[in-house]
Design a protein around this motif. Structure first.
Motif, PDB file in Angstrom:
ATOM      1  N   ALA A 133      19.158  39.243  41.490  1.00  0.00           N
ATOM      2  CA  ALA A 133      18.042  38.546  41.039  1.00  0.00           C
ATOM      3  C   ALA A 133      18.249  38.369  39.436  1.00  0.00           C
ATOM      4  O   ALA A 133      17.755  37.328  38.741  1.00  0.00           O
ATOM      5  CB  ALA A 133      16.690  38.972  41.543  1.00  0.00           C
ATOM      6  N   GLU A 134      18.453  39.499  38.738  1.00  0.00           N
ATOM      7  CA  GLU A 134      18.494  39.561  37.392  1.00  0.00           C
ATOM      8  C   GLU A 134      19.665  39.101  36.853  1.00  0.00           C
ATOM      9  O   GLU A 134      19.928  38.713  35.867  1.00  0.00           O
ATOM     10  CB  GLU A 134      18.180  41.044  36.900  1.00  0.00           C
ATOM     11  CG  GLU A 134      16.738  41.475  37.123  1.00  0.00           C
ATOM     12  CD  GLU A 134      16.554  42.789  36.634  1.00  0.00           C
ATOM     13  OE1 GLU A 134      17.542  43.629  36.184  1.00  0.00           O
ATOM     14  OE2 GLU A 134      15.284  43.291  37.043  1.00  0.00           O
ATOM     15  N   ALA A 135      20.851  39.554  37.477  1.00  0.00           N
ATOM     16  CA  ALA A 135      22.468  39.030  37.116  1.00  0.00           C
ATOM     17  C   ALA A 135      22.339  37.640  37.258  1.00  0.00           C
ATOM     18  O   ALA A 135      23.049  36.891  36.597  1.00  0.00           O
ATOM     19  CB  ALA A 135      23.272  40.003  37.971  1.00  0.00           C
ATOM     20  N   ALA A 136      22.137  36.895  38.451  1.00  0.00           N
ATOM     21  CA  ALA A 136      22.232  35.630  38.799  1.00  0.00           C
ATOM     22  C   ALA A 136      20.838  35.175  39.176  1.00  0.00           C
ATOM     23  O   ALA A 136      20.942  35.001  40.637  1.00  0.00           O
ATOM     24  CB  ALA A 136      23.432  35.420  39.564  1.00  0.00           C
ATOM     25  N   PRO A 137      19.935  34.780  38.586  1.00  0.00           N
ATOM     26  CA  PRO A 137      18.778  34.211  39.244  1.00  0.00           C
ATOM     27  C   PRO A 137      18.709  32.986  39.939  1.00  0.00           C
ATOM     28  O   PRO A 137      19.440  32.121  39.462  1.00  0.00           O
ATOM     29  CB  PRO A 137      18.014  34.000  38.087  1.00  0.00           C
ATOM     30  CG  PRO A 137      18.490  34.836  36.894  1.00  0.00           C
ATOM     31  CD  PRO A 137      19.851  34.910  36.920  1.00  0.00           C
ATOM     32  N   MET A 138      17.970  33.104  41.008  1.00  0.00           N
ATOM     33  CA  MET A 138      18.202  32.041  42.049  1.00  0.00           C
ATOM     34  C   MET A 138      16.768  31.216  41.829  1.00  0.00           C
ATOM     35  O   MET A 138      15.700  31.833  41.826  1.00  0.00           O
ATOM     36  CB  MET A 138      18.438  32.505  43.562  1.00  0.00           C
ATOM     37  CG  MET A 138      19.833  33.010  43.763  1.00  0.00           C
ATOM     38  SD  MET A 138      20.028  33.795  45.251  1.00  0.00           S
ATOM     39  CE  MET A 138      19.838  32.099  46.359  1.00  0.00           C
ATOM     40  N   SER A 139      16.650  29.917  42.232  1.00  0.00           N
ATOM     41  CA  SER A 139      15.510  29.187  42.109  1.00  0.00           C
ATOM     42  C   SER A 139      14.717  29.673  43.309  1.00  0.00           C
ATOM     43  O   SER A 139      15.197  29.656  44.543  1.00  0.00           O
ATOM     44  CB  SER A 139      15.915  27.691  42.459  1.00  0.00           C
ATOM     45  OG  SER A 139      14.671  27.063  42.607  1.00  0.00           O
ATOM     46  N   GLU A 140      13.313  29.700  43.169  1.00  0.00           N
ATOM     47  CA  GLU A 140      12.345  30.183  44.260  1.00  0.00           C
ATOM     48  C   GLU A 140      11.608  28.846  44.435  1.00  0.00           C
ATOM     49  O   GLU A 140      10.624  29.131  45.369  1.00  0.00           O
ATOM     50  CB  GLU A 140      11.695  31.248  43.699  1.00  0.00           C
ATOM     51  CG  GLU A 140      12.496  32.398  43.428  1.00  0.00           C
ATOM     52  CD  GLU A 140      11.740  33.460  42.969  1.00  0.00           C
ATOM     53  OE1 GLU A 140      10.227  33.340  42.660  1.00  0.00           O
ATOM     54  OE2 GLU A 140      12.147  34.810  42.479  1.00  0.00           O
ATOM     55  N   VAL A 141      11.884  27.755  44.026  1.00  0.00           N
ATOM     56  CA  VAL A 141      11.200  26.662  44.200  1.00  0.00           C
ATOM     57  C   VAL A 141      11.545  25.824  45.433  1.00  0.00           C
ATOM     58  O   VAL A 141      12.792  25.477  45.416  1.00  0.00           O
ATOM     59  CB  VAL A 141      11.243  25.527  42.875  1.00  0.00           C
ATOM     60  CG1 VAL A 141      10.436  24.424  43.122  1.00  0.00           C
ATOM     61  CG2 VAL A 141      10.839  26.452  41.541  1.00  0.00           C
ATOM     62  N   VAL A 142      10.424  25.393  46.014  1.00  0.00           N
ATOM     63  CA  VAL A 142      10.757  24.581  47.316  1.00  0.00           C
ATOM     64  C   VAL A 142      10.811  23.234  46.894  1.00  0.00           C
ATOM     65  O   VAL A 142       9.957  22.579  45.895  1.00  0.00           O
ATOM     66  CB  VAL A 142       9.656  24.633  48.327  1.00  0.00           C
ATOM     67  CG1 VAL A 142       9.809  23.920  49.400  1.00  0.00           C
ATOM     68  CG2 VAL A 142       9.518  26.160  48.836  1.00  0.00           C
ATOM     69  N   SER A 143      11.670  22.504  47.149  1.00  0.00           N
ATOM     70  CA  SER A 143      12.167  21.068  46.738  1.00  0.00           C
ATOM     71  C   SER A 143      10.902  20.211  47.220  1.00  0.00           C
ATOM     72  O   SER A 143      10.387  20.411  48.361  1.00  0.00           O
ATOM     73  CB  SER A 143      13.320  20.631  47.420  1.00  0.00           C
ATOM     74  OG  SER A 143      13.365  20.569  48.846  1.00  0.00           O
ATOM     75  N   ILE A 144      10.907  19.057  46.412  1.00  0.00           N
ATOM     76  CA  ILE A 144       9.681  18.280  46.829  1.00  0.00           C
ATOM     77  C   ILE A 144       9.949  17.532  48.306  1.00  0.00           C
ATOM     78  O   ILE A 144       9.211  17.115  49.087  1.00  0.00           O
ATOM     79  CB  ILE A 144       9.587  16.833  45.871  1.00  0.00           C
ATOM     80  CG1 ILE A 144       9.322  17.312  44.447  1.00  0.00           C
ATOM     81  CG2 ILE A 144       8.756  15.906  46.391  1.00  0.00           C
ATOM     82  CD1 ILE A 144       9.504  16.527  43.267  1.00  0.00           C
ATOM     83  N   GLU A 145      11.382  17.252  48.600  1.00  0.00           N
ATOM     84  CA  GLU A 145      11.578  16.729  50.085  1.00  0.00           C
ATOM     85  C   GLU A 145      10.923  17.798  51.229  1.00  0.00           C
ATOM     86  O   GLU A 145      10.524  17.039  52.171  1.00  0.00           O
ATOM     87  CB  GLU A 145      13.077  16.521  50.054  1.00  0.00           C
ATOM     88  CG  GLU A 145      13.755  15.660  49.366  1.00  0.00           C
ATOM     89  CD  GLU A 145      13.905  15.888  47.952  1.00  0.00           C
ATOM     90  OE1 GLU A 145      14.323  15.078  46.978  1.00  0.00           O
ATOM     91  OE2 GLU A 145      13.745  17.073  47.568  1.00  0.00           O
ATOM     92  N   VAL A 146      11.399  18.875  50.845  1.00  0.00           N
ATOM     93  CA  VAL A 146      10.657  19.851  51.952  1.00  0.00           C
ATOM     94  C   VAL A 146       9.307  20.172  51.934  1.00  0.00           C
ATOM     95  O   VAL A 146       8.667  19.861  52.928  1.00  0.00           O
ATOM     96  CB  VAL A 146      11.526  21.438  51.826  1.00  0.00           C
ATOM     97  CG1 VAL A 146      11.068  22.249  52.608  1.00  0.00           C
ATOM     98  CG2 VAL A 146      12.839  21.235  51.958  1.00  0.00           C
TER      99      VAL A 146
END
Length: 310
Positions: free
Chosen positions: A154-167
């Motif tokens: 998570a620190e080396a390659a952070p991933m989005s934790e946001v749920v898309s508007i579509e979902v």
């Protein structure tokens, strides 16, 4: 080192018996570390690395291994220690996490040990909040530290934790705001990722750090005359956890008449056909590899809709 993982495929039958095997390695000459063999694909002498501009500082480079280009992370650097030197005498553990195959640079690799998850314990309370441990154990009177790889990634390659508007739109019209989900995960980073994802849907979350804690909590609910499946729309559980793994937790839930109808989603960085077979064997309802917020949110919305009869 040749042949140290020759029988890894045969070792996977330990999964589901609250057992695991650890591959022991070192980042320096002192501390011993462990990684679950089930996640390891290969161990090899450090190959020639090519530096990638603008990559994370913990990524020492990329290597072409068996026709694939893999990022090689220095586990020493990633956990706040000095970078490993003399790469020609170092090793790379090729592992699969969260559907990604990558390499972990280590000083040396020692041996494989057979363990019971009951002997894998949470980190001592005195280590503070900024540590990189997910668990500890003792082997031959020596402490073995199990690194929270999900925190490292998570620190080396952070991933989005946001749920898309579509979902998020698919959740409209459901009773998400009145639903509760039980989340079980020993990694503080992974646990927070799941919690934030569910909170984006407006769902109330109760979190526990491992299978033993979760089972104790569920039994307490039953003792109070409550039915867990009526308290929670589902339980989302990791598989690899100290003291009690997710497979064993699921088995315990299914064997208890008061909680056996609880919906269980196993959400794990472990992947592969074997893991899906084990999910069916222990009676889990669903399986999802970590961590794609939209995928997780969709499964939760589907569960809510199914209970609404939609």
């Amino acid at each position: 080192m040749a042949g140290v993982l020759d029988s890894v495929n045969q070792r996977t039958q330990l999964v589901g018996q609250n057992r695991l095997e650890l591959l022991l390695f070192r980042l320096d000459d002192k501390q011993l570390y462990g990684i679950n063999v089930f996640k390891v694909k290969e161990v090899l002498q450090c190959p020639r690395l090519t530096h990638m501009p603008k990559s994370s500082p913990v990524v020492r480079g990329v290597a072409n291994i068996r026709g694939s280009t893999l990022s090689i992370l220095d586990l020493s650097l990633a956990t706040g220690k000095p970078a490993l030197e003399d790469l020609s005498n170092s090793f790379v553990i090729i592992a699969e996490y969260n559907t990604q195959v990558l390499g972990f640079l280590v000083r040396s690799v020692e041996r494989i040990v057979n363990m019971n998850w009951a002997d894998i314990l949470p980190p001592p309370s005195g280590v503070g909040r900024d540590h990189y441990l997910t668990a500890v154990t003792h082997i031959d009177n020596q402490m073995v530290e199990i690194i929270d790889v999900e925190k490292v990634l998570a620190e080396a390659a952070p991933m989005s934790e946001v749920v898309s508007i579509e979902v998020l739109g698919t959740a409209a019209g459901t009773r998400a705001a009145s639903c509760k989900v039980l989340v079980v995960d020993d990694s503080s980073v992974a646990r927070k990722q799941v919690v934030r994802c569910l909170q984006n849907l407006g769902i109330e979350v109760v979190a526990r750090n491992d299978g033993r804690q979760a089972l104790t909590y569920l039994r307490e609910l039953v003792a109070e005359g409550k039915k867990p499946s009526e308290e929670f729309i589902m339980m989302i559980s990791d598989i690899e956890m100290p003291e009690m793994d997710g497979y064993t937790l699921t088995t315990e839930v299914r064997q208890n008449p008061a909680m056996q109808d609880m919906h269980v989603l196993l959400h794990t960085s472990l992947s592969g056909v074997f893991n899906q077979t084990m999910v069916r064997r222990v009676g889990a309802d669903d399986f999802l590899a970590k961590f794609q917020p939209d995928d997780l949110a969709k499964r939760v919305v589907e569960r809510i809709r199914s209970t609404d009869g939609n």
